[in-house]
Design a protein around this motif. Structure first.
Motif, short mmCIF file in Angstrom:
data_model
loop_
_atom_site.label_atom_id
_atom_site.label_comp_id
_atom_site.label_asym_id
_atom_site.label_seq_id
_atom_site.Cartn_x
_atom_site.Cartn_y
_atom_site.Cartn_z
N ASN A 129 0.83 -1.21 0.00
CA ASN A 129 0.00 0.00 0.00
C ASN A 129 0.86 1.25 0.00
O ASN A 129 0.56 2.23 -0.70
N ARG A 135 0.92 3.99 -2.97
CA ARG A 135 0.60 5.38 -2.63
C ARG A 135 1.74 6.33 -3.05
O ARG A 135 1.50 7.42 -3.56
N GLU A 169 -6.09 -0.25 0.39
CA GLU A 169 -6.44 -0.98 -0.81
C GLU A 169 -6.08 -2.45 -0.64
O GLU A 169 -5.03 -2.79 -0.10
N THR A 195 -8.14 -6.17 4.97
CA THR A 195 -8.38 -4.85 4.38
C THR A 195 -9.69 -4.21 4.83
O THR A 195 -9.73 -3.02 5.14
#
Length: 492
Positions: free
Chosen positions: A71, A75, A129, A290
């Protein structure tokens, strides 16, 4: 290992996540564990299952750390792209697909300024995500590593399907041809079922019907609903709790038959495979973790879950091996309650336990089959290419469905199927892949974020020693199981 967990996109609390993880891990493997316990001896079994539970917990923390790292990298890549657009660089060819591509991107040689400026914030490693294991493999592994990952997951899913395909007909045979008259007789495959039809023939009839009814789902997209999962979860809890209580009642009355050995090394390799299979959850962690709304307690959740599951497995297996003779334990533990009125003399409940695997496993089979089919497609996918209709809709479903059904036709020895699946493909998914994911995830992000920014979801086993310990243990287990199989075949 149980089937799917929950529909994605719906957040839930940490407590609900604990329940989902329990249901995810406790599945078919638990039903084969009592016999494996009896063959390996109760002291050896307790020691091995405790150690393997600890190892599975360790690699689960590895996967969660790798999810946070993935993640963070995704990002950062998006932020880098945004900065290039802000700077007027409209020629950038980067997209999110680069992160998911088949090749491993080379780590940057120095930290990015935008990352350094916001280093005080703690949102870089938020698991927002869902990053599946295949996506993480694509981010952190090279092309060979990605292909090895998909081969490993495909072999494991084939084993899963073969176990499911055999378990349902076995249970149906016991209900349709089994002994529900309360005289304890252990049947052979050559015994009669319906007139001239033997139990082996009946097994193949039920397997054919199972294939014709559930096989077509492999050719389409199927998703398990949340309500169907709730129903199967309730049935699972009722069935397992009932078996534990009934065994305890019989032991309490002073009429148990079990006298298991303390230790038997010959049963250890199969017990190893069964235990690895029964603790399997790593491949489904992204879908489970998640959606948890408050991930601050994920670490506590995992510890609590593994502790509960270990206690549950030990309680189920110990009550079984001290309640029943080792020679009378079935591959599918539920069958010990369908033909023994000393343990359960209520016909409706005997039939419920006999049909329990049929209902729960049948709902999982289409999901696993579709997952395997999609992994085959991903393995052979080439950028920009599409499959012809016949290949996409016929060839891939057939290569998914046919092999496990053929295996189920050839053998219905569930203990061996679970043992082999867990010992080989299960070792790769539960040990090797998580260890490499966390190792390369750390190497990938350190040059980007520097050493000052700490992954808040990092594993408690953060030293590199633990990664190598897992890999050495996995190699030792594979060599041990393989050597035992060779020696067993030689003796035969």
């Amino acid at each position: 290992m149980a089937g799917g967990i929950t529909e994605s996109g719906e957040p839930y609390s940490a407590f609900v996540g604990l329940v989902y993880m329990f249901n995810l891990i406790v599945g078919t493997g638990a039903l084969t564990m009592p016999k494996a316990f009896a063959e390996a001896g109760w002291v050896v079994s307790l020691a091995l299952i405790s150690f393997l539970g600890f190892m599975s917990y360790m690699t689960t923390t590895f996967v969660i750390e790798a999810m946070a790292a993935a993640n963070a990298q995704l990002r950062w890549k998006r932020r880098e792209q945004e900065e290039q657009v802000d700077d007027g660089d409209s020629t950038s060819e980067y997209s999110d697909d680069d992160v998911m591509g088949s090749g491993r991107a080379e780590p940057e040689t120095k930290p990015i300024l935008s990352v350094q400026r916001s280093a005080g914030h703690s949102d870089h490693f938020d698991i927002v995500e869902r990053m599946e294991m295949g996506q993480m493999a694509s981010m952190f592994f090279n092309k060979v590593g990605v292909n090895m990952f998909y081969i490993c997951i495909i072999v494991y899913l084939y084993g899963d399907l073969a176990i499911y395909a055999a378990a349902v007909p076995i249970s149906l045979v016991e209900v349709a041809c089994g002994n529900h008259s309360c005289s304890e007789v252990k049947y052979n495959d050559t015994d009669a079922c319906w007139g001239p039809v033997t139990r082996k023939d009946a097994y193949r009839v039920f397997l054919t019907a199972f294939t014709l009814l559930l096989g077509p789902f492999t050719f389409f997209n199927a998703q398990k609903t949340k309500y169907l999962q709730i129903l199967t979860s309730v049935m699972r809890w009722i069935a397992f709790t009932m078996m534990i209580i009934l065994a305890l009642i019989r032991i309490g009355k002073g009429t148990p038959e079990g006298n298991p050995p303390v230790a038997s090394i010959s049963g250890v390799p199969n017990l190893f495979g069964v235990c690895v299979y029964s603790f399997m959850c790593q491949h489904s962690l992204p879908s489970l973790v998640t959606p948890i709304s408050d991930k601050k307690r994920v670490g506590t959740l995992v510890v609590a879950d593994y502790s509960l599951i270990l206690v549950f497995y030990v309680l189920l297996s110990l009550t079984a091996i001290f309640c029943f003779k080792s020679s009378s334990l079935h591959d599918m533990y539920t069958l010990n309650f369908t033909d023994n009125c000393d343990v359960l003399d209520i016909p409706v409940l005997r039939y419920f336990l006999g049909l329990f695997p049929v209902f729960t496993i049948s709902t999982n089979f289409p999901i696993i089959a579709v997952t395997l089919r999609n992994n085959w497609k991903t393995l052979f996918h080439r950028d920009g290419g599409t499959y012809p209709w016949v290949v996409d809709r016929v060839v891939f479903p057939l290569i998914t469905l046919v092999p496990p059904i053929v295996v189920a036709f050839c053998t219905h020895n569930l203990e061996s199927l679970v043992g082999i699946t867990g010992a080989y493909a299960g070792t790769g998914i539960q040990y090797v892949i998580p260890a490499f994911l966390v190792y390369y995830g750390r190497r990938h992000l350190e040059p980007v974020f520097g050493r000052d920014l700490v992954n808040k979801h990092r594993s408690p086993f953060r030293h590199a020693f633990w990664v190598w310990f897992v890999l050495v243990w996995a190699a030792f287990c594979l060599l041990f199981v393989t050597a035992n199989i060779i020696l067993t075949d030689t003796k035969k």
